[in-house]
Design a protein around this motif. Structure first.
Motif, mmCIF file in Angstrom:
data_model
loop_
_atom_site.group_PDB
_atom_site.id
_atom_site.type_symbol
_atom_site.label_atom_id
_atom_site.label_comp_id
_atom_site.label_asym_id
_atom_site.label_seq_id
_atom_site.Cartn_x
_atom_site.Cartn_y
_atom_site.Cartn_z
ATOM 1 N N LEU A 144 24.115 13.570 13.191
ATOM 2 C CA LEU A 144 23.070 14.001 12.266
ATOM 3 C C LEU A 144 21.700 13.535 12.744
ATOM 4 C CD1 LEU A 144 24.651 13.298 8.762
ATOM 5 C CD2 LEU A 144 24.329 15.530 9.845
ATOM 6 N N ILE A 145 20.669 14.346 12.472
ATOM 7 C CA ILE A 145 19.305 14.074 12.924
ATOM 8 C C ILE A 145 18.368 13.958 11.743
ATOM 9 C CG2 ILE A 145 17.372 14.902 14.322
ATOM 10 C CD1 ILE A 145 19.852 14.343 15.970
ATOM 11 N N LEU A 146 17.559 12.898 11.761
ATOM 12 C CA LEU A 146 16.410 12.789 10.864
ATOM 13 C C LEU A 146 15.176 12.611 11.734
ATOM 14 C CD1 LEU A 146 14.915 12.492 8.195
ATOM 15 C CD2 LEU A 146 15.604 10.088 8.138
ATOM 16 N N SER A 147 14.292 13.601 11.713
ATOM 17 C CA SER A 147 13.116 13.605 12.578
ATOM 18 C C SER A 147 11.859 13.816 11.750
ATOM 19 C CB SER A 147 13.224 14.726 13.613
ATOM 20 O OG SER A 147 12.013 14.905 14.329
ATOM 21 N N THR A 148 10.749 13.318 12.259
ATOM 22 C CA THR A 148 9.474 13.704 11.677
ATOM 23 C C THR A 148 9.172 15.153 12.064
ATOM 24 O OG1 THR A 148 8.402 12.718 13.609
ATOM 25 C CG2 THR A 148 8.447 11.410 11.584
ATOM 26 N N ASP A 149 8.394 15.793 11.223
ATOM 27 C CA ASP A 149 8.022 17.191 11.455
ATOM 28 C C ASP A 149 6.766 17.216 12.320
ATOM 29 O OD1 ASP A 149 7.705 19.888 11.409
ATOM 30 O OD2 ASP A 149 7.289 20.049 9.265
ATOM 31 N N CYS A 150 6.945 16.857 13.595
ATOM 32 C CA CYS A 150 5.817 16.805 14.531
ATOM 33 C C CYS A 150 6.079 17.759 15.688
ATOM 34 C CB CYS A 150 5.620 15.373 15.052
ATOM 35 S SG CYS A 150 7.000 14.739 16.038
ATOM 36 N N GLY A 151 4.987 18.182 16.343
ATOM 37 C CA GLY A 151 5.127 19.038 17.521
ATOM 38 C C GLY A 151 5.980 20.252 17.240
ATOM 39 N N GLY A 152 6.965 20.469 18.104
ATOM 40 C CA GLY A 152 7.837 21.628 17.966
ATOM 41 C C GLY A 152 9.188 21.318 17.355
#
Length: 207
Positions: A144-152
């Motif tokens: 599972l991935i939790l990422s900031t909504d940055c770039g692409g």
């Protein structure tokens, strides 16, 4: 990423000369997906991978860890690549996170892949990115991935469908999403992991 193409246009690159080719992965290594062990009675394990640079946003991740600890949440957080960053060492000490956070040096590709596969969540708290290869690899591995909504990043992650997105520089948002993810039914997390794998196959194969 499309995001980098839009950035290039700000500096005069003509749109009709820009062609997007996403990063490609060798997908022969993808393991079979299975249901992770129930998370109710064990420590929730998170990992980040990357160089100790301010753009990676680890200070916000560590602030989130402090909030998680204060809430009574039982977790472990590992940063691969953070061992020699004295600012992170100080922050871990000052926030009282010595039992929860591990700062490791660089690992071999194989070791890194094994560690990513064995955790509940890959956390990417970056302030700036293109599309992070480590996220693509983790999605292919079924983590599972939790990422900031940055770039692409929103070009590969559809929030709550094949992963999770939060705003940049927002420790509280990371905390809220981690707590929500930990409570998801196993059948739902498995479906999200499968959709993540499908996205990689469709958009990020070497072919």
């Amino acid at each position: 990423s499309k995001a980098i193409g839009l950035e290039a246009q700000k500096y005069g690159a003509p749109a009709d000369r820009i062609h997007l080719v996403y990063s490609g992965l060798n997908l022969d290594f993808m393991p079979e997906l299975d249901a992770h062990e129930s998370q109710e009675k064990r420590v929730f394990k998170m990992i980040s991978v990357g160089r100790p640079h301010w753009k990676k946003g680890y200070t916000y991740a560590l602030d989130a860890c402090k909030l998680l600890k204060d809430s009574g949440f039982d977790f472990e957080y590992t940063i691969i690549g953070g061992a020699d960053a004295i600012e992170y060492q100080y922050q871990v000490h000052d926030l009282g996170l010595g039992n929860e956070v591990r700062l490791l040096g660089q690992q071999s590709f194989e070791t890194g892949q094994t560690m990513i596969k064995d955790v509940d969540l890959l956390l990417m708290p970056s302030v700036e990115e293109g599309i992070a290869n480590v996220v693509l690899e983790a999605m292919a591995l079924g983590t599972l991935i939790l990422s900031t909504d940055c770039g692409g990043m929103n070009e590969v992650i559809a929030n709550s469908e094949n992963g999770f997105l939060v705003p940049i520089r927002d420790a509280r948002a990371i905390v809220d999403e981690v707590l929500r993810i930990q409570q998801l039914p196993m059948v739902e997390t498995l479906a999200i992991r499968k959709r993540a794998r499908t996205k990689i196959v469709e958009q990020h194969s070497e072919e």
